[in-house]
Design a protein around this motif. Sequence first.
Motif, PDB file in Angstrom:
ATOM      1  N   GLY A   4       0.821  -1.202   0.000  1.00  0.00           N
ATOM      2  CA  GLY A   4       0.000   0.000   0.000  1.00  0.00           C
ATOM      3  C   GLY A   4       0.857   1.255   0.000  1.00  0.00           C
ATOM      4  O   GLY A   4       0.578   2.215  -0.736  1.00  0.00           O
ATOM      5  N   ILE A   5       1.899   1.248   0.810  1.00  0.00           N
ATOM      6  CA  ILE A   5       2.827   2.380   0.832  1.00  0.00           C
ATOM      7  C   ILE A   5       3.514   2.514  -0.520  1.00  0.00           C
ATOM      8  O   ILE A   5       3.703   3.622  -1.039  1.00  0.00           O
ATOM      9  CB  ILE A   5       3.857   2.201   1.966  1.00  0.00           C
ATOM     10  N   GLY A   6       3.851   1.367  -1.126  1.00  0.00           N
ATOM     11  CA  GLY A   6       4.462   1.398  -2.446  1.00  0.00           C
ATOM     12  C   GLY A   6       3.543   2.024  -3.478  1.00  0.00           C
ATOM     13  O   GLY A   6       3.989   2.779  -4.357  1.00  0.00           O
ATOM     14  N   LEU A   7       2.245   1.728  -3.399  1.00  0.00           N
ATOM     15  CA  LEU A   7       1.288   2.337  -4.319  1.00  0.00           C
ATOM     16  C   LEU A   7       1.245   3.858  -4.152  1.00  0.00           C
ATOM     17  O   LEU A   7       1.177   4.607  -5.129  1.00  0.00           O
ATOM     18  CB  LEU A   7      -0.111   1.772  -4.078  1.00  0.00           C
ATOM     19  N   LEU A   8       1.274   4.305  -2.885  1.00  0.00           N
ATOM     20  CA  LEU A   8       1.292   5.742  -2.631  1.00  0.00           C
ATOM     21  C   LEU A   8       2.545   6.389  -3.231  1.00  0.00           C
ATOM     22  O   LEU A   8       2.472   7.447  -3.864  1.00  0.00           O
ATOM     23  CB  LEU A   8       1.245   6.018  -1.129  1.00  0.00           C
ATOM     24  N   GLN A   9       3.677   5.736  -3.043  1.00  0.00           N
ATOM     25  CA  GLN A   9       4.929   6.274  -3.576  1.00  0.00           C
ATOM     26  C   GLN A   9       4.908   6.293  -5.097  1.00  0.00           C
ATOM     27  O   GLN A   9       5.413   7.222  -5.729  1.00  0.00           O
ATOM     28  CB  GLN A   9       6.109   5.455  -3.046  1.00  0.00           C
ATOM     29  N   GLU A  10       4.311   5.262  -5.691  1.00  0.00           N
ATOM     30  CA  GLU A  10       4.188   5.199  -7.143  1.00  0.00           C
ATOM     31  C   GLU A  10       3.343   6.364  -7.651  1.00  0.00           C
ATOM     32  O   GLU A  10       3.702   7.024  -8.630  1.00  0.00           O
ATOM     33  CB  GLU A  10       3.552   3.861  -7.531  1.00  0.00           C
ATOM     34  N   ALA A  11       2.228   6.638  -6.970  1.00  0.00           N
ATOM     35  CA  ALA A  11       1.356   7.732  -7.382  1.00  0.00           C
ATOM     36  C   ALA A  11       2.033   9.087  -7.210  1.00  0.00           C
ATOM     37  O   ALA A  11       1.925   9.966  -8.075  1.00  0.00           O
ATOM     38  CB  ALA A  11       0.065   7.690  -6.573  1.00  0.00           C
ATOM     39  N   ALA A  12       2.743   9.246  -6.081  1.00  0.00           N
ATOM     40  CA  ALA A  12       3.440  10.510  -5.845  1.00  0.00           C
ATOM     41  C   ALA A  12       4.536  10.728  -6.885  1.00  0.00           C
ATOM     42  O   ALA A  12       4.716  11.845  -7.400  1.00  0.00           O
ATOM     43  CB  ALA A  12       4.032  10.512  -4.435  1.00  0.00           C
ATOM     44  N   MET A  13       5.262   9.673  -7.218  1.00  0.00           N
ATOM     45  CA  MET A  13       6.326   9.784  -8.204  1.00  0.00           C
ATOM     46  C   MET A  13       5.766  10.226  -9.550  1.00  0.00           C
ATOM     47  O   MET A  13       6.332  11.087 -10.229  1.00  0.00           O
ATOM     48  CB  MET A  13       7.039   8.443  -8.346  1.00  0.00           C
ATOM     49  N   ARG A  14       4.622   9.659  -9.932  1.00  0.00           N
ATOM     50  CA  ARG A  14       4.043   9.991 -11.234  1.00  0.00           C
ATOM     51  C   ARG A  14       3.492  11.417 -11.260  1.00  0.00           C
ATOM     52  O   ARG A  14       3.393  12.020 -12.328  1.00  0.00           O
ATOM     53  CB  ARG A  14       2.950   8.995 -11.601  1.00  0.00           C
ATOM     54  N   SER A  15       3.138  11.941 -10.107  1.00  0.00           N
ATOM     55  CA  SER A  15       2.654  13.322 -10.061  1.00  0.00           C
ATOM     56  C   SER A  15       3.779  14.313  -9.800  1.00  0.00           C
ATOM     57  O   SER A  15       3.551  15.525  -9.776  1.00  0.00           O
ATOM     58  CB  SER A  15       1.574  13.474  -8.986  1.00  0.00           C
ATOM     59  N   GLY A  16       4.996  13.804  -9.591  1.00  0.00           N
ATOM     60  CA  GLY A  16       6.169  14.666  -9.447  1.00  0.00           C
ATOM     61  C   GLY A  16       6.297  15.340  -8.098  1.00  0.00           C
ATOM     62  O   GLY A  16       6.935  16.396  -7.988  1.00  0.00           O
ATOM     63  N   VAL A  17       5.693  14.740  -7.056  1.00  0.00           N
ATOM     64  CA  VAL A  17       5.811  15.321  -5.717  1.00  0.00           C
ATOM     65  C   VAL A  17       6.387  14.280  -4.766  1.00  0.00           C
ATOM     66  O   VAL A  17       6.306  13.078  -5.011  1.00  0.00           O
ATOM     67  CB  VAL A  17       4.446  15.809  -5.184  1.00  0.00           C
TER      68      VAL A  17
END
Length: 419
Positions: free
Chosen positions: A305-318
């Motif tokens: 779940g944390i990995g999914l959050l990090q994946e989403a943040a990375m794709r949004s550039g934050v």
Amino acid sequence: MSSIPKTHIAVIGAGPAGLMAAEVLAQGGTGVTVYDAMPSAGRKFLMAGRGGLNLTHSEALPSFLARYGEAMPQLAPAITAFPPDTLRAWSEALGQPTFVGSSGRVFPDAFKASPLLRAWLRRLDSLGVQFKLRHRWNGWEEDGQLSFQTSEGKRVVDADATVLALGGASWPRLGSDGTWVETLAAKGVAIAPLQPANSGFTVAWSDIFRDRFEGQPLKGVALSFGARTVRGEAMITRQGIEGGAIYALSAELREAVAGSGEAALRIALRPDLEMSDLIARLSEPRGKQSFSNFLRKAVHLSPVGIGLLQEAAMRSGVALSSLSPENLAGLINAVPVVLNGLAPIARAISTAGGISFDELDADFMIRRLPGVFAAGEMLDWEAPTGGYLLQASFATGAAAGKGVLKYLAVIASEAKQSI
């Protein structure tokens, strides 16, 4: 049905729909031969029971029927005539009583498919049903005889009527490879294209996420697409995502991907927590903890779940750690995952598409092919997992079998009147 003379009926396909049609026909007094390309009967049925054979579902019939969506009006008569309670009684008569699980799903007590299949094949043998395996159906000869390819070469068969129960195109190595589509289309039968149903989808994961979390489950999540939200589980795959909650949304997701090339899924990692509670937990001091440890302890997020959050943040550039508690809480319960394709149909649990119901009469006979009936996953319907797939296969098989008996009775009556 004593008025029906002894006849030879060919049932092509030894899955649940074909075997049920064979049982109904044999009990109606006809001679039945089941043909199948595989070396043994019920191979996909056995695969379906590998993790527990979900025969049907215990919910009330109106809700049950609604699971079939647009095909409900066409399937309702068959399922109403052979409903879940009848299927459970049938299983018990074979020495395989059933139980209702916590989700309402119905399973045999043995939980497996193999004891039920063995008992069923014994019953069919006692009814005189013959089996011709390693017989691949190739269509019809010019004189209407059925044509099969066998290990000993071509074989032609005369049949007074035929039930086609060849399945869709998922798990082709188990026998349902969809090769019948061209054969029937050449006869002018309208067929909706076969597509994956109850299938996974592809996602352009980063290499880091894919390598670390392939095969990891997302438990207790809520998946949302459009106005629909489904609680359940999902599984990260190397190519994307699959699992029960994904399958429940697969029809809508498939249409979106087909229409625009992608579908924006949102995953709530803690759907049981109110937003205010999430924000309060995320507002606590982090101290010297790493941000991942803070999320794990404060909101009980799993590593994936944390990995999914990090994946989403990375794709949004934050940076994930730079988000405010309010924004982070919003992300936790609405993680965007962009689906960019469908998993291969060979890996799908079932298929959508098939013979249009407009091609069938009320007895499941193909109108332009008198004496040829169709049942099971060959027909243009789909349903979620949960027992609905098998129930409709059993029910349409029974309906096709009854349709053949009715057809034979009419022919016998007409022949008698012409004497």
